[in-house]
Design an enzyme around this catalytic site. Structure first.
Site, PDB file in Angstrom:
ATOM      1  N   GLU A  63      -6.001 103.709  -6.160  1.00  0.00           N
ATOM      2  CA  GLU A  63      -7.602 103.723  -7.561  1.00  0.00           C
ATOM      3  C   GLU A  63      -8.356 104.614  -7.763  1.00  0.00           C
ATOM      4  OE1 GLU A  63      -8.818  99.374  -6.240  1.00  0.00           O
ATOM      5  OE2 GLU A  63      -8.801 100.669  -4.719  1.00  0.00           O
ATOM      6  N   ASP A 234     -10.230  93.286  -0.834  1.00  0.00           N
ATOM      7  CA  ASP A 234     -11.500  94.107  -1.871  1.00  0.00           C
ATOM      8  C   ASP A 234     -10.219  94.319  -3.133  1.00  0.00           C
ATOM      9  OD1 ASP A 234      -9.996  95.618  -0.498  1.00  0.00           O
ATOM     10  OD2 ASP A 234      -9.967  97.065   0.012  1.00  0.00           O
TER      11      ASP A 234
END
Ligand SMILES: NC(=O)c1ccc[n+]([C@@H]2O[C@H](COP(=O)([O-])OP(=O)(O)OC[C@H]3O[C@@H](n4cnc5c(N)ncnc54)[C@H](O)[C@@H]3O)[C@@H](O)[C@H]2O)c1
Length: 346
Positions: A63, A234
Site C-alpha cells: 500500500e 485492516d
C-alpha cells in the site's frame, strides 16, 4: 564527484531509528508522537485525504499512504503479508518520505517499520485516552506479534494501564512478548485463551494477523463498559470481531472512506453510523458517554498518522547524528543541463 548540498536528503536507517528511539526512550517517543498526531487531527480539515492505494495479491497487500497539509507532503510504503512470519520475514515493513510542497524536493527518507509500530501504538493510546473507561488498569492483548509490546507500553504510558493479559494462538509469541515486557513496570499475565485474557480487562486490544474474516472475539465475550482497540482488521476480507459486537458498540474511526473498505465495519451497512476521531478530539463529537457503553476503535491506520510521525522524526534528528545524508537528487550546475552532468561524470 562530490554531491552538492542540494543533492542530499537526510536518511534514517533502521539502525539510526533504533538509536534515536533509545536516545529518546520508547514510552516518551510514543507519547510525543501521539501529541503530534493529536495536533494534526485537530487541523484535520487542512489535509489532503484519500483512502490508501492498495495492490492486493494472494500473498498479501502493498500500500501507498499519501497526504499533504499544503506545506509538506508525505507518503508511506507499507506491506501486509500475514504468511511472512512462517518464512522468517515480518508481516509489516515500511519506509516513508517527506517532501517540501514549495519545491517538491524530498526533505526526509526514513525506515518506517519501527516507526509504524510506534505511531500505531501512539494512535491507539491517544484514542484510548478519549474512549477508555476512567481508571482502566488492565488491558487484554490478543495477538502477541511485532506490534504487541509497543501497544502495551503505549497504554501504560498514556492511559495508566498497569497490567496486561497476553494471548496468542502461538504460545511462543506470548512467551516472547512476556519476556520483552519484563522490567518495564507492567504486570504481565500469560493466558491460554482469549476468554482468559479478557477476564477483568477494561481495554481489549486485538492485534492479530490472518488473511481472512477471523473471529478473535465473539459477542458473549464482550461485557458492558469495555473499550476495544481493534488493530488487526485492516484489509478487505481481513477482520477480527464478530459482527454482533459491532452492533452493540459505538464505533470510532480514523477516516470513514478508508475504514469502510478495510476495517471491521466492512461487515456492516455502508451507512452504519460511525464517529470520526478528529471530531472527538476537537470536541465536536462525543467520546465515551457512560460506564456501560462499549466503545470500539476500528483502527486501520491512516496517512495523517504517518505524516505526523515523519514530521516528528524530521525535527528529532535535527542537529544529531541519527541520520546520514543520502545522495538522492541530481543537482546539475545548470538545472537544465542534466545530460551534461551525466557526461561530466564519465
Ligand atoms: N491499524 C493499524 O494501524 C495497523 C498498523 C500495523 C499493523 N496492523 C495490523 O496488525 C496486525 C498485527 O501486526 P503484527 O506486525 O504484530 O503481525 P505479526 O504477524 O507479527 O503478529 C500477529 C500475531 O497474531 C497471532 N494470531 C493470528 N491469529 C490469531 C488468533 N486467531 N488468535 C490469537 N492470535 C492470533 C499470530 O500468531 C501472531 O503472533 C496485522 O494484521 C497488521 O496488518 C495494523
Amino acid at each position: 564527484m562530490q554531491p552538492s548540498d542540494k543533492a542530499l536528503v537526510p536518511f534514517v536507517s533502521v539502525d539510526n531509528m533504533m538509536r534515536l528511539i533509545h536516545h529518546i526512550g520508547v514510552e516518551r517517543m510514543i507519547t510525543e508522537i501521539a501529541a503530534q498526531i493529536e495536533d494534526d487531527f485537530k487541523r484535520w480539515e487542512s489535509f489532503d485525504k484519500t483512502p490508501r492505494i492498495p495492490a492486493h495479491s494472494p500473498h498479501g497487500v502493498i500500500e501507498l499512504m499519501p497526504t499533504s497539509d499544503g506545506e509538506a507532503y508525505g507518503f508511506k510504503y507499507v506491506n501486509g503479508h500475514p504468511k511472512n512470519t512462517s518464512e522468517g520475514l515480518q508481516t509489516v515493513t515500511a519506509f516513508g518520505l517527506l517532501a517540501d510542497v514549495y519545491t517538491g524536493y524530498p526533505t526526509l527518507l526514513t525506515e518506517m517499520t519501527m516507526l509504524t509500530a510506534l505511531r500505531t501504538a501512539a494512535t491507539s493510546a491517544l484514542v484510548g485516552k478519549y474512549l477508555a473507561p476512567k481508571n482502566a488498569s488492565t488491558m487484554a492483548m490478543i495477538g502477541n506479534g511485532a506490534q504487541s509490546e509497543f501497544q502495551c507500553l503505549a497504554f501504560k504510558a498514556m492511559c495508566g494501564i498497569d497490567t496486561v493479559r497476553l494471548y496468542d494462538i502461538d504460545p511462543a509469541a506470548t512467551a516472547k512478548c512476556a519476556a520483552n515486557l519484563q522490567g518495564t513496570g507492567l504486570n504481565v499475565v500469560s493466558c491460554r485463551s482469549a476468554e482468559e485474557a479478557i477476564e477483568g480487562a477494561q481495554i481489549i486490544t486485538t492485534c492479530t494477523a490472518d488473511k481472512k474474516y477471523a473471529t478473535i472475539l465473539t459477542d458473549n465475550m464482550v461485557g458492558p463498559g469495555v473499550h476495544i482497540n481493534a488493530i488487526g482488521g485492516d484489509c478487505p476480507g481481513k477482520t477480527e470481531l464478530h459482527r454482533d459486537i459491532l452492533l452493540r458498540s459505538d464505533i470510532f474511526v480514523e477516516y470513514p472512506e478508508q475504514t469502510r473498505i478495510e476495517g471491521e465495519i466492512q461487515a456492516l451497512d455502508p451507512d452504519h453510523p460511525v464517529t470520526e476521531m478528529w471530531q472527538v478530539i476537537t470536541g465536536q463529537a462525543e467520546g465515551r458517554r457512560d460506564e456501560r457503553q462499549i466503545t470500539l476503535f476500528d483502527s486501520v491506520g491512516f496517512a495523517i498518522e504517518d505524516f505526523s510521525a515523519l514530521r516528528y522524526v524530521k525535527r528529532a534528528i535535527e542537529g544529531t547524528e541519527f541520520f546520514e545524508p543520502l545522495d538522492m537528487l541530481a543537482d546539475p550546475d545548470d538545472p537544465r543541463d542534466l545530460f551534461g552532468m551525466l557526461m561530466r561524470a564519465k
